[in-house]
Design a protein around this motif. Structure first.
Motif, PDB file in Angstrom:
ATOM      1  N   ARG A 117       0.831  -1.206   0.000  1.00 33.19           N
ATOM      2  CA  ARG A 117       0.000   0.000   0.000  1.00 33.19           C
ATOM      3  C   ARG A 117       0.866   1.257   0.000  1.00 33.19           C
ATOM      4  O   ARG A 117       1.768   1.394   0.829  1.00 33.19           O
ATOM      5  N   PRO A 118       0.608   2.191  -0.906  1.00 29.16           N
ATOM      6  CA  PRO A 118       1.476   3.379  -1.000  1.00 29.16           C
ATOM      7  C   PRO A 118       1.387   4.295   0.223  1.00 29.16           C
ATOM      8  O   PRO A 118       2.310   5.063   0.473  1.00 29.16           O
ATOM      9  N   ASP A 119       0.311   4.212   0.958  1.00 31.00           N
ATOM     10  CA  ASP A 119       0.150   5.135   2.092  1.00 31.00           C
ATOM     11  C   ASP A 119       0.775   4.613   3.377  1.00 31.00           C
ATOM     12  O   ASP A 119       0.609   5.233   4.437  1.00 31.00           O
ATOM     13  N   LEU A 120       1.503   3.509   3.296  1.00 31.40           N
ATOM     14  CA  LEU A 120       2.132   2.982   4.520  1.00 31.40           C
ATOM     15  C   LEU A 120       3.276   3.882   4.960  1.00 31.40           C
ATOM     16  O   LEU A 120       4.047   4.378   4.148  1.00 31.40           O
ATOM     17  N   LYS A 121       3.376   4.044   6.264  1.00 33.03           N
ATOM     18  CA  LYS A 121       4.374   4.943   6.825  1.00 33.03           C
ATOM     19  C   LYS A 121       5.757   4.298   6.862  1.00 33.03           C
ATOM     20  O   LYS A 121       6.752   4.903   6.531  1.00 33.03           O
ATOM     21  N   ARG A 122       5.824   3.043   7.270  1.00 33.21           N
ATOM     22  CA  ARG A 122       7.100   2.312   7.457  1.00 33.21           C
ATOM     23  C   ARG A 122       7.978   2.979   8.526  1.00 33.21           C
ATOM     24  O   ARG A 122       7.680   4.038   9.017  1.00 33.21           O
ATOM     25  N   GLY A 123       9.101   2.340   8.828  1.00 31.35           N
ATOM     26  CA  GLY A 123      10.030   2.908   9.796  1.00 31.35           C
ATOM     27  C   GLY A 123       9.606   2.674  11.234  1.00 31.35           C
ATOM     28  O   GLY A 123       8.533   2.125  11.497  1.00 31.35           O
ATOM     29  N   ALA A 124      10.470   3.082  12.153  1.00 28.01           N
ATOM     30  CA  ALA A 124      10.243   2.834  13.577  1.00 28.01           C
ATOM     31  C   ALA A 124       9.036   3.628  14.087  1.00 28.01           C
ATOM     32  O   ALA A 124       8.720   4.700  13.568  1.00 28.01           O
ATOM     33  N   PHE A 125       8.388   3.072  15.096  1.00 32.52           N
ATOM     34  CA  PHE A 125       7.282   3.774  15.745  1.00 32.52           C
ATOM     35  C   PHE A 125       7.837   4.918  16.595  1.00 32.52           C
ATOM     36  O   PHE A 125       8.869   4.784  17.243  1.00 32.52           O
ATOM     37  N   THR A 126       7.152   6.034  16.586  1.00 32.83           N
ATOM     38  CA  THR A 126       7.557   7.162  17.427  1.00 32.83           C
ATOM     39  C   THR A 126       7.020   6.950  18.846  1.00 32.83           C
ATOM     40  O   THR A 126       6.151   6.109  19.069  1.00 32.83           O
ATOM     41  N   GLU A 127       7.552   7.734  19.773  1.00 23.44           N
ATOM     42  CA  GLU A 127       7.074   7.688  21.164  1.00 23.44           C
ATOM     43  C   GLU A 127       5.572   7.971  21.215  1.00 23.44           C
ATOM     44  O   GLU A 127       4.816   7.327  21.931  1.00 23.44           O
ATOM     45  N   ALA A 128       5.166   8.962  20.435  1.00 15.96           N
ATOM     46  CA  ALA A 128       3.748   9.354  20.430  1.00 15.96           C
ATOM     47  C   ALA A 128       2.877   8.203  19.922  1.00 15.96           C
ATOM     48  O   ALA A 128       1.797   7.942  20.472  1.00 15.96           O
ATOM     49  N   GLU A 129       3.357   7.513  18.890  1.00 15.58           N
ATOM     50  CA  GLU A 129       2.599   6.378  18.365  1.00 15.58           C
ATOM     51  C   GLU A 129       2.512   5.257  19.401  1.00 15.58           C
ATOM     52  O   GLU A 129       1.459   4.655  19.588  1.00 15.58           O
ATOM     53  N   GLU A 130       3.635   4.999  20.066  1.00 15.89           N
ATOM     54  CA  GLU A 130       3.645   3.956  21.105  1.00 15.89           C
ATOM     55  C   GLU A 130       2.660   4.291  22.212  1.00 15.89           C
ATOM     56  O   GLU A 130       1.903   3.430  22.668  1.00 15.89           O
ATOM     57  N   ASP A 131       2.695   5.545  22.660  1.00 14.47           N
ATOM     58  CA  ASP A 131       1.772   5.969  23.720  1.00 14.47           C
ATOM     59  C   ASP A 131       0.330   5.772  23.282  1.00 14.47           C
ATOM     60  O   ASP A 131      -0.515   5.336  24.054  1.00 14.47           O
ATOM     61  N   MET A 132       0.084   6.108  22.034  1.00 13.08           N
ATOM     62  CA  MET A 132      -1.281   5.984  21.528  1.00 13.08           C
ATOM     63  C   MET A 132      -1.694   4.517  21.452  1.00 13.08           C
ATOM     64  O   MET A 132      -2.837   4.172  21.784  1.00 13.08           O
ATOM     65  N   ILE A 133      -0.774   3.669  21.039  1.00  9.71           N
ATOM     66  CA  ILE A 133      -1.082   2.233  20.965  1.00  9.71           C
ATOM     67  C   ILE A 133      -1.418   1.701  22.357  1.00  9.71           C
ATOM     68  O   ILE A 133      -2.387   0.965  22.546  1.00  9.71           O
ATOM     69  N   ILE A 134      -0.613   2.108  23.341  1.00 12.42           N
ATOM     70  CA  ILE A 134      -0.845   1.639  24.713  1.00 12.42           C
ATOM     71  C   ILE A 134      -2.212   2.087  25.201  1.00 12.42           C
ATOM     72  O   ILE A 134      -2.977   1.308  25.777  1.00 12.42           O
ATOM     73  N   GLU A 135      -2.520   3.332  24.955  1.00 13.69           N
ATOM     74  CA  GLU A 135      -3.814   3.866  25.384  1.00 13.69           C
ATOM     75  C   GLU A 135      -4.962   3.139  24.684  1.00 13.69           C
ATOM     76  O   GLU A 135      -5.924   2.704  25.307  1.00 13.69           O
ATOM     77  N   LEU A 136      -4.833   3.010  23.366  1.00 17.10           N
ATOM     78  CA  LEU A 136      -5.906   2.364  22.607  1.00 17.10           C
ATOM     79  C   LEU A 136      -6.061   0.904  23.041  1.00 17.10           C
ATOM     80  O   LEU A 136      -7.180   0.393  23.151  1.00 17.10           O
ATOM     81  N   HIS A 137      -4.934   0.248  23.306  1.00 22.03           N
ATOM     82  CA  HIS A 137      -4.995  -1.142  23.748  1.00 22.03           C
ATOM     83  C   HIS A 137      -5.691  -1.263  25.094  1.00 22.03           C
ATOM     84  O   HIS A 137      -6.415  -2.218  25.349  1.00 22.03           O
ATOM     85  N   SER A 138      -5.459  -0.275  25.954  1.00 23.52           N
ATOM     86  CA  SER A 138      -6.100  -0.336  27.272  1.00 23.52           C
ATOM     87  C   SER A 138      -7.619  -0.222  27.141  1.00 23.52           C
ATOM     88  O   SER A 138      -8.361  -0.706  27.984  1.00 23.52           O
ATOM     89  N   ARG A 139      -8.054   0.429  26.057  1.00 19.42           N
ATOM     90  CA  ARG A 139      -9.502   0.617  25.863  1.00 19.42           C
ATOM     91  C   ARG A 139     -10.104  -0.469  24.991  1.00 19.42           C
ATOM     92  O   ARG A 139     -11.237  -0.883  25.199  1.00 19.42           O
ATOM     93  N   LEU A 140      -9.327  -0.926  24.014  1.00 17.26           N
ATOM     94  CA  LEU A 140      -9.891  -1.820  22.995  1.00 17.26           C
ATOM     95  C   LEU A 140      -9.406  -3.258  23.100  1.00 17.26           C
ATOM     96  O   LEU A 140      -9.961  -4.136  22.454  1.00 17.26           O
ATOM     97  N   GLY A 141      -8.355  -3.495  23.896  1.00 15.26           N
ATOM     98  CA  GLY A 141      -7.788  -4.832  23.953  1.00 15.26           C
ATOM     99  C   GLY A 141      -7.067  -5.180  22.652  1.00 15.26           C
ATOM    100  O   GLY A 141      -6.598  -4.296  21.950  1.00 15.26           O
ATOM    101  N   ASN A 142      -7.010  -6.472  22.320  1.00 21.08           N
ATOM    102  CA  ASN A 142      -6.254  -6.918  21.139  1.00 21.08           C
ATOM    103  C   ASN A 142      -7.035  -6.725  19.838  1.00 21.08           C
ATOM    104  O   ASN A 142      -6.944  -7.554  18.945  1.00 21.08           O
ATOM    105  N   ARG A 143      -7.758  -5.659  19.735  1.00 24.13           N
ATOM    106  CA  ARG A 143      -8.499  -5.400  18.484  1.00 24.13           C
ATOM    107  C   ARG A 143      -7.607  -4.541  17.589  1.00 24.13           C
ATOM    108  O   ARG A 143      -7.784  -3.333  17.466  1.00 24.13           O
ATOM    109  N   TRP A 144      -6.631  -5.240  16.995  1.00 28.50           N
ATOM    110  CA  TRP A 144      -5.554  -4.551  16.294  1.00 28.50           C
ATOM    111  C   TRP A 144      -6.058  -3.727  15.119  1.00 28.50           C
ATOM    112  O   TRP A 144      -5.506  -2.670  14.820  1.00 28.50           O
ATOM    113  N   SER A 145      -7.074  -4.207  14.445  1.00 26.34           N
ATOM    114  CA  SER A 145      -7.564  -3.447  13.290  1.00 26.34           C
ATOM    115  C   SER A 145      -8.199  -2.130  13.742  1.00 26.34           C
ATOM    116  O   SER A 145      -8.074  -1.109  13.066  1.00 26.34           O
TER     117      SER A 145
END
Length: 224
Positions: free
Chosen positions: A62-90
């Motif tokens: 997909r051309p819109d993929l970001k690639r590269g390492a996750f930023t701190e902000a992205e990690e924080d957001m993943i943690i927060e979203l995971h705490s609310r949504l669980g393993n609903r990765w999509s």
DNA sequence: AAACGTCCCAACCGCGTTTTC
DNA sequence: CGAAAACGCGGTTGGGACGTT
């Protein structure tokens, strides 16, 4: 009668994609779009099943993929979203433009889980991991909790620094110090609502500790 | 330099849901 | 309406890359 089969199961290629296959899939989708994954490999000249093509496109081409390492902000957001949504990765991936569910899942399993454990947090529940010595406090405190229950509504503890890190101290009894709040701010106060305590001290901790991702609650109800 | 262990990620597998006939 | 395939998702795995002994 049902649908037609997605592809012939025999003679299909599996395993890592070659540059040539990537190129064929990419060119086909960019020129024709995606109507039906079942037809994609046939029309693109690929010996893959539609499912494999879909995965390759979504996770890698997909051309819109970001690639590269996750930023701190992205990690924080993943943690927060995971705490609310669980393993609903999509669902989590939907909040992070340019990241795929597979990518986030891999990052969670390989990096963030470890990071959280180092922080003393359970990656499953996002709550502090109670260590052996703290369990002693939890067991001993059960009786005390019920004594307090009869006398007052709230019990206030203060977070103080000692040689091992933050501890909480019973403001009414200087002899009682508990190494319980390892990530707490020195000098802050902790108030338990005694009236809401149950018989299970571990559950009490889970239900009433005041350090549970409060900073993220501002995200509100924007999530499904 | 070789052997071994660990990490990481692309890809696969299986299952529940949705869609089509 | 039921059957069957497509779709989408989350869990798992295989193997290459990298680090350590």
């Amino acid at each position: 009668m049902g649908r037609q089969p997605c592809c012939e199961k025999v003679g299909l290629k599996r395993g890592p994609w070659t540059l040539d296959e990537d190129s064929k899939l990419m060119n086909f989708i960019l020129n024709n779009g995606i109507q039906c994954w079942r037809l994609v490999p046939k029309h693109a000249g690929l010996m893959r099943c539609g499912k494999s093509c879909r995965l390759r496109w979504i996770n890698y081409l997909r051309p819109d993929l970001k690639r590269g390492a996750f930023t701190e902000a992205e990690e924080d957001m993943i943690i927060e979203l995971h705490s609310r949504l669980g393993n609903r990765w999509s669902k989590i991936a939907a909040q992070l433009p340019g990241r795929t569910d597979n990518e986030i899942k891999n990052h969670w399993n390989t990096r963030i889980k470890k990071k959280m454990k180092l922080m003393g947090l359970d990656p499953l529940t996002h709550k502090p991991i109670i260590e052996q010595k703290d369990q002693v406090f939890a067991e001993e405190s059960d009786q005390e909790i019920h004594q307090n229950l009869e006398n007052q509504e709230n019990v206030t503890y203060q977070v103080q620094q000692n040689s091992d890190g933050p501890i909480i101290c019973d403001s009414n009894d200087e002899d009682k110090n508990y190494s319980f709040f390892k990530n707490s701010e020195i000098g802050s106060s902790v108030m338990f609502q005694i009236g809401n305590f149950s018989m299970d001290p571990y559950q009490n901790w889970m239900d009433h500790n005041p350090f549970m991702w409060d900073g993220f609650s501002s995200l509100g109800d924007n999530f499904p």
